[in-house]
Design a protein around this motif. Sequence first.
Motif: not given
Length: 85
Positions: A29, A32, A48-51
């Motif tokens: 995590p 990036q 999860r956080d993904v661009i």
Amino acid sequence: MKVSVCYITCGAHPRVQQTLQSLLSYTPPEHQIILLQNGMTLQYPIIRDVILLQTTERVGVAHARNLCIANAVGDIILWIDDDID
């Protein structure tokens, strides 16, 4: 040291969902993940956080990588393209 993992996909290979799931599951995590949907939209859940980046039409490799570079914050960039099988 932070890594930016850039996954560029145009939906071209039969294991895009499996590759994406592995990427999301096994990338620590603190690193990036950038997902570029090159001329298409994936319909898979993002856990999860993904661009998320998207182009309206398919662009060439250099253009796609430059889009990822513009959003990368890591000391290292790791490329994953969906045409590698």
